[in-house]
Design a protein around this motif. Structure first.
Motif, PDB file in Angstrom:
ATOM      1  N   ASN A 597      42.518 -57.913 -44.686  1.00 41.89           N
ATOM      2  CA  ASN A 597      42.382 -56.543 -44.175  1.00 41.89           C
ATOM      3  C   ASN A 597      43.587 -55.682 -44.557  1.00 41.89           C
ATOM      4  OD1 ASN A 597      39.868 -56.616 -42.790  1.00 41.89           O
ATOM      5  ND2 ASN A 597      40.851 -57.956 -41.275  1.00 41.89           N
ATOM      6  N   HIS A 598      44.752 -56.306 -44.463  1.00 41.37           N
ATOM      7  CA  HIS A 598      45.963 -55.562 -44.821  1.00 41.37           C
ATOM      8  C   HIS A 598      45.985 -55.231 -46.303  1.00 41.37           C
ATOM      9  CE1 HIS A 598      47.979 -57.471 -41.070  1.00 41.37           C
ATOM     10  NE2 HIS A 598      47.401 -56.325 -40.778  1.00 41.37           N
ATOM     11  N   LEU A 599      45.543 -56.196 -47.119  1.00 40.19           N
ATOM     12  CA  LEU A 599      45.558 -55.953 -48.561  1.00 40.19           C
ATOM     13  C   LEU A 599      44.596 -54.826 -48.926  1.00 40.19           C
ATOM     14  CD1 LEU A 599      45.833 -59.608 -49.879  1.00 40.19           C
ATOM     15  CD2 LEU A 599      47.625 -57.884 -49.594  1.00 40.19           C
ATOM     16  N   LYS A 600      43.503 -54.778 -48.180  1.00 45.30           N
ATOM     17  CA  LYS A 600      42.543 -53.695 -48.410  1.00 45.30           C
ATOM     18  C   LYS A 600      43.193 -52.353 -48.068  1.00 45.30           C
ATOM     19  CE  LYS A 600      38.100 -52.349 -46.695  1.00 45.30           C
ATOM     20  NZ  LYS A 600      37.252 -52.680 -45.544  1.00 45.30           N
ATOM     21  N   LEU A 601      43.865 -52.328 -46.928  1.00 45.00           N
ATOM     22  CA  LEU A 601      44.544 -51.100 -46.520  1.00 45.00           C
ATOM     23  C   LEU A 601      45.564 -50.676 -47.578  1.00 45.00           C
ATOM     24  CD1 LEU A 601      45.449 -48.885 -44.512  1.00 45.00           C
ATOM     25  CD2 LEU A 601      47.022 -50.556 -43.533  1.00 45.00           C
ATOM     26  N   LEU A 602      46.336 -51.655 -48.073  1.00 43.30           N
ATOM     27  CA  LEU A 602      47.364 -51.329 -49.057  1.00 43.30           C
ATOM     28  C   LEU A 602      46.751 -50.713 -50.313  1.00 43.30           C
ATOM     29  CD1 LEU A 602      49.642 -54.442 -48.536  1.00 43.30           C
ATOM     30  CD2 LEU A 602      50.307 -52.054 -48.181  1.00 43.30           C
ATOM     31  N   SER A 603      45.627 -51.262 -50.742  1.00 41.09           N
ATOM     32  CA  SER A 603      45.055 -50.690 -51.966  1.00 41.09           C
ATOM     33  C   SER A 603      44.473 -49.298 -51.691  1.00 41.09           C
ATOM     34  CB  SER A 603      44.031 -51.638 -52.603  1.00 41.09           C
ATOM     35  OG  SER A 603      42.888 -51.705 -51.808  1.00 41.09           O
ATOM     36  N   GLN A 604      43.992 -49.091 -50.463  1.00 45.21           N
ATOM     37  CA  GLN A 604      43.526 -47.735 -50.112  1.00 45.21           C
ATOM     38  C   GLN A 604      44.692 -46.743 -50.117  1.00 45.21           C
ATOM     39  OE1 GLN A 604      41.796 -48.485 -46.308  1.00 45.21           O
ATOM     40  NE2 GLN A 604      39.720 -48.787 -47.103  1.00 45.21           N
ATOM     41  N   LEU A 605      45.827 -47.197 -49.610  1.00 44.09           N
ATOM     42  CA  LEU A 605      47.000 -46.316 -49.561  1.00 44.09           C
ATOM     43  C   LEU A 605      47.456 -45.942 -50.968  1.00 44.09           C
ATOM     44  CD1 LEU A 605      48.965 -48.010 -46.639  1.00 44.09           C
ATOM     45  CD2 LEU A 605      48.097 -45.661 -46.661  1.00 44.09           C
ATOM     46  N   ILE A 606      47.427 -46.930 -51.859  1.00 43.09           N
ATOM     47  CA  ILE A 606      47.825 -46.653 -53.241  1.00 43.09           C
ATOM     48  C   ILE A 606      46.854 -45.656 -53.865  1.00 43.09           C
ATOM     49  CG2 ILE A 606      48.052 -47.669 -55.543  1.00 43.09           C
ATOM     50  CD1 ILE A 606      48.933 -50.283 -54.008  1.00 43.09           C
ATOM     51  N   LYS A 607      45.578 -45.885 -53.587  1.00 46.65           N
ATOM     52  CA  LYS A 607      44.552 -44.996 -54.123  1.00 46.65           C
ATOM     53  C   LYS A 607      44.712 -43.573 -53.580  1.00 46.65           C
ATOM     54  CE  LYS A 607      39.804 -45.398 -54.513  1.00 46.65           C
ATOM     55  NZ  LYS A 607      38.608 -46.057 -53.931  1.00 46.65           N
ATOM     56  N   ALA A 608      45.164 -43.484 -52.335  1.00 48.40           N
ATOM     57  CA  ALA A 608      45.348 -42.167 -51.716  1.00 48.40           C
ATOM     58  C   ALA A 608      46.517 -41.405 -52.333  1.00 48.40           C
ATOM     59  CB  ALA A 608      45.560 -42.322 -50.218  1.00 48.40           C
ATOM     60  N   GLY A 609      47.270 -42.076 -53.200  1.00 53.43           N
ATOM     61  CA  GLY A 609      48.284 -41.341 -53.957  1.00 53.43           C
ATOM     62  C   GLY A 609      49.717 -41.525 -53.496  1.00 53.43           C
ATOM     63  N   ILE A 610      49.993 -42.556 -52.703  1.00 55.70           N
ATOM     64  CA  ILE A 610      51.386 -42.779 -52.299  1.00 55.70           C
ATOM     65  C   ILE A 610      52.191 -43.294 -53.489  1.00 55.70           C
ATOM     66  CG2 ILE A 610      52.896 -44.226 -50.893  1.00 55.70           C
ATOM     67  CD1 ILE A 610      51.446 -43.693 -48.623  1.00 55.70           C
ATOM     68  N   LYS A 611      53.357 -42.724 -53.671  1.00 53.43           N
ATOM     69  CA  LYS A 611      54.223 -43.166 -54.764  1.00 53.43           C
ATOM     70  C   LYS A 611      55.630 -43.395 -54.241  1.00 53.43           C
ATOM     71  CE  LYS A 611      51.909 -41.622 -58.818  1.00 53.43           C
ATOM     72  NZ  LYS A 611      50.778 -40.807 -58.324  1.00 53.43           N
ATOM     73  N   ILE A 612      56.345 -44.273 -54.937  1.00 48.56           N
ATOM     74  CA  ILE A 612      57.726 -44.517 -54.538  1.00 48.56           C
ATOM     75  C   ILE A 612      58.588 -43.340 -54.975  1.00 48.56           C
ATOM     76  CG2 ILE A 612      59.726 -46.021 -54.803  1.00 48.56           C
ATOM     77  CD1 ILE A 612      57.814 -48.313 -55.381  1.00 48.56           C
ATOM     78  N   ASP A 613      59.372 -42.830 -54.069  1.00 51.14           N
ATOM     79  CA  ASP A 613      60.281 -41.723 -54.354  1.00 51.14           C
ATOM     80  C   ASP A 613      61.268 -42.140 -55.444  1.00 51.14           C
ATOM     81  OD1 ASP A 613      62.304 -39.797 -54.280  1.00 51.14           O
ATOM     82  OD2 ASP A 613      61.872 -39.360 -52.181  1.00 51.14           O
ATOM     83  N   SER A 614      61.402 -41.303 -56.473  1.00 45.83           N
ATOM     84  CA  SER A 614      62.229 -41.703 -57.616  1.00 45.83           C
ATOM     85  C   SER A 614      63.690 -41.914 -57.227  1.00 45.83           C
ATOM     86  CB  SER A 614      62.131 -40.657 -58.727  1.00 45.83           C
ATOM     87  OG  SER A 614      62.553 -39.419 -58.212  1.00 45.83           O
ATOM     88  N   LEU A 615      64.110 -41.268 -56.140  1.00 48.27           N
ATOM     89  CA  LEU A 615      65.488 -41.453 -55.672  1.00 48.27           C
ATOM     90  C   LEU A 615      65.794 -42.929 -55.437  1.00 48.27           C
ATOM     91  CD1 LEU A 615      66.682 -39.028 -52.856  1.00 48.27           C
ATOM     92  CD2 LEU A 615      68.082 -40.124 -54.584  1.00 48.27           C
TER      93      LEU A 615
END
Ligand SMILES: [Zn+2]
Length: 698
Positions: A597-615
């Protein structure tokens, strides 16, 4: 060694020992030499004194523990009456006091010294030519008891002062909370009566006939007054001939003489500042290692003190501003259970509302079923509750005498009160959990956590908005929050066009996030802010294929997906290998990233456009001046929000601590820095201002 040589050596040993004792006990500083080294010096000294008994003097550090008194403690008459302070309990009382004393010194400016009021035993110490001659209890203020034989065993009480002065000082003997717990534990083991509180324990220890018992109990002192500053001025010899004008100068002078003075005092210029200091001490009172029951507030100027004088019982120029009582009694109207973010089910007592520690309380946590059993608490019981600082109050005792027979036992429900899933309790734990990942209560609390300040920090998204979003079925997982559209928000109550625009903007902004904040926001069990940051730093870079570069910690920036995949691949051992992550935490992380379930959530979050701040990557790619350094913030900064400053430190490879310790490299002090600042100074930690901080992180 002949006697002449021995005498010289003994002299030097005593000086050396008292030097280190002063550093360690009075200044509370970390000393360069260990306790074992100090003991070695003491051992050499007592060996020499054994060889030359006539060189033993009462002020020798070997002479702290003398012989047992027979009979009872001797009564002594104080040279001057020892006054106690009048108590005040609220701001009104403080203002009234101010009005009264201002009339006594018309048109003069009054400033105040505020000291934490230690809940201990008042003592008076007498020194002749700098040598300890007597310690006495306050008694009734006129006649006290001679407790020289026990008080001299307390290591923070100097047997010899740094100057040869005749002086009488007053202060508090107290027992730290830690020593108190230890003492009661050993009393219990020996089947002896327990002490009710640290003050009773300190008093009982000082009034012993056998000084060996006292020496064993780790008492401590804070000295805060000398009633005869004029005597220092005129008779104390040339190097102390500077006249003293204020209580704050007395405190500094006492410290110079070798006494232990509480570093947490503050000079306040008006009632407003006193109020601020009072509140900050009250808030932190549980962080001190000893019991504090309020503030002692004294007019700073000695000249003004003289003008104000005393009443028959108390000085007019000082008051004790007491903290409100922290315990009270009330009735348990019901016991309910609450479901937290991780599914933990906590029983909570619903109380008849009551005022405690300055706030109204209607609920108290009962922690878990074991605690309910231990207390023997039933619905309808009259109980004693206790509130410590800002945390949720606790029930400490059931008053069984008030039972009528109508009280009902509490039974832990079999099902989650929110989603009706059967609760589970792993045998190794004391807490029941709702195992349903879709449980509404867990969902709601997870969402609140995800958008909170220390996680994604979505500005303007509060609890009530989350509740409405869930209610309207617009959101069930954190990923749903990130895909909200303006139109969705306009459906909510009182949500105007502009507010919707702003919230959408805040959500967009939050999609660029520090990896540490993101991991914290997931709400992995046992993973706090700092652990999340540690974990993040370990997975930010794809190690370089070139061994030389890899060893230098170089590599390629990972995407969020790659970073998550690398955590997923880590075994328990890999996780535990990260400095600062223990086995319990490692297990929490491991389990989280194996759950589908968590892995599913994580892939949804990535799909939603979360990115690591370049800082974030700057940390890994360039070594900054603060790489590996630990920072602590105190006081308010002008140019940065506190969380922003913390992010900057982390982004540059530094760490953030929340408490003063030897681990801290820099303490950044903003405006009105708190006790942390003073403590840092005492520990010799580098303290810098906002300007220097800005330079460092540039
Ligand atoms: Zn549930």
């Amino acid at each position: 060694m002949n006697k002449q040589e021995a005498k010289k050596r003994i002299q030097k040993l005593r000086e050396e020992i008292s030097h280190w004792n002063y550093q360690y006990f009075a200044l509370n500083q970390k000393t360069d030499i260990t306790e074992a080294a100090r003991d070695a010096l003491k051992k050499e000294l007592s060996e020499l004194e054994r060889q030359f008994p006539d060189l033993v003097t009462p002020d020798s550090p070997t002479q702290r523990i003398g012989s047992v008194l027979s009979g009872e403690l001797k009564k002594v008459r104080h040279a001057k009456k020892i006054y106690s302070l009048a108590d005040i309990f609220n701001l009104e009382g403080l203002k009234d006091w101010e009005k009264r004393i201002e009339k006594l010194v018309p048109r003069e400016k009054v400033s105040y010294v505020c000291e934490p009021k230690i809940d201990g035993l008042h003592i008076v110490l007498t020194y002749k030519k700098g040598k300890f001659v007597r310690a006495a209890t306050r008694g009734n203020g006129v006649i006290g008891e001679d407790v020289s034989h026990t008080v001299r065993t307390i290591e923070s009480v100097p047997l010899k002062l740094k100057k040869e002065v005749d002086i009488e000082v007053g202060g508090e003997v107290f027992m730290s909370k830690k020593s108190f717990e230890k003492l009661n534990k050993s009393q219990k083991k020996k089947d002896q009566t327990l002490f009710a509180n640290p003050r009773n324990a300190a008093a009982g220890s000082v009034r012993q006939l056998d000084p060996r018992i006292t020496a064993d109990r780790n008492l401590d002192t804070f000295i805060y007054n000398s009633d005869e500053p004029d005597r220092w001025e005129h008779k104390a010899g040339h190097d102390l001939s500077v006249a003293l004008f204020s209580q704050s100068e007395i405190l500094e002078r006492l410290k110079e003489l070798g006494f232990k003075v509480n570093p947490h005092y503050k000079v306040c210029r008006n009632i407003q500042e006193i109020k601020g200091f009072y509140n900050s001490v009250k808030k932190k009172r549980n962080d001190y290692g000893y019991e504090i029951d309020g503030l002692a507030i004294k007019v700073d100027s000695l000249e003004q003190q003289d003008k104000m004088g005393r009443t028959a019982k108390t000085p007019r120029w000082a008051v004790a501003f007491k903290f409100p009582a922290e315990q009270t009694t009330t009735v348990v109207e019901d016991i309910i259970v609450q479901v937290g973010r991780t599914g933990a089910v906590t029983p909570v007592a619903v109380l008849k509302p009551v005022s405690v520690a300055g706030s109204t309380v209607s609920r108290a946590t009962l922690h878990n079923q074991d605690e309910i059993k231990r207390l023997g608490i039933k619905i309808g019981d009259t109980v004693v509750i206790q509130k410590a600082g800002d945390v949720i109050p606790e029930v400490v005792k059931v008053l069984e005498r008030f039972r009528t027979g109508k009280e009902r036992k509490f039974k832990m429900p079999k099902l989650c009160p929110v989603c009706e899933t059967k609760l589970v309790k792993p045998p190794s734990e004391v807490v029941f959990r709702c195992p349903n990942k879709k449980c509404f209560a867990q969902q709601r609390n997870s969402l609140i956590h995800f958008v909170s300040k220390k996680a994604l920090n979505i500005d303007g998204m509060g609890k009530s908005i989350i509740d409405q979003l869930i209610e309207k079925d617009l959101v069930t997982t954190p990923a749903d929050i990130l895909t909200l559209k303006k139109g969705d928000l306009l459906e909510l109550e009182h949500f105007a066009d502009k507010a919707a625009d702003n919230l959408i903007k805040a959500i967009e902004k939050a999609k660029r996030v520090h990896l540490g904040r993101f991991l914290f926001g997931l709400g992995v069990r046992y993973v706090g802010e700092e652990t999340a940051d540690l974990l993040a730093r370990n997975v930010l870079l794809e190690p370089s294929p070139t061994p030389r570069l890899r060893r230098a910690g170089r590599g390629r920036n990972r995407t969020l997906k790659e970073a998550i995949d690398s955590i997923k691949k880590m075994g328990l051992e890999d996780l535990e290998a990260i400095e600062g992550i223990g086995d319990k935490v490692a297990l929490g992380i491991h389990q989280y990233f194996q759950d589908k379930n968590h892995l599913k959530l994580l892939s949804q979050l990535i799909k939603a456009g979360i990115k690591i701040d370049s800082l974030d990557f700057e940390v890994a790619t360039q070594k900054s001046r603060i790489t590996g350094k630990t920072f602590l913030f105190t006081g308010s900064l002008k140019k940065f929000a506190r969380d922003q400053a913390k992010d900057l430190v982390r982004a540059k490879g530094g760490r953030v601590a929340s408490a003063v310790s030897k681990r801290v490299d820099y303490v950044v002090a903003g405006e009105k820095p708190g006790g942390k600042f003073k403590k840092a100074r005492e520990l010799g930690i580098k303290t810098i201002g906002e300007k220097e901080f800005k330079k460092l992180i540039r």
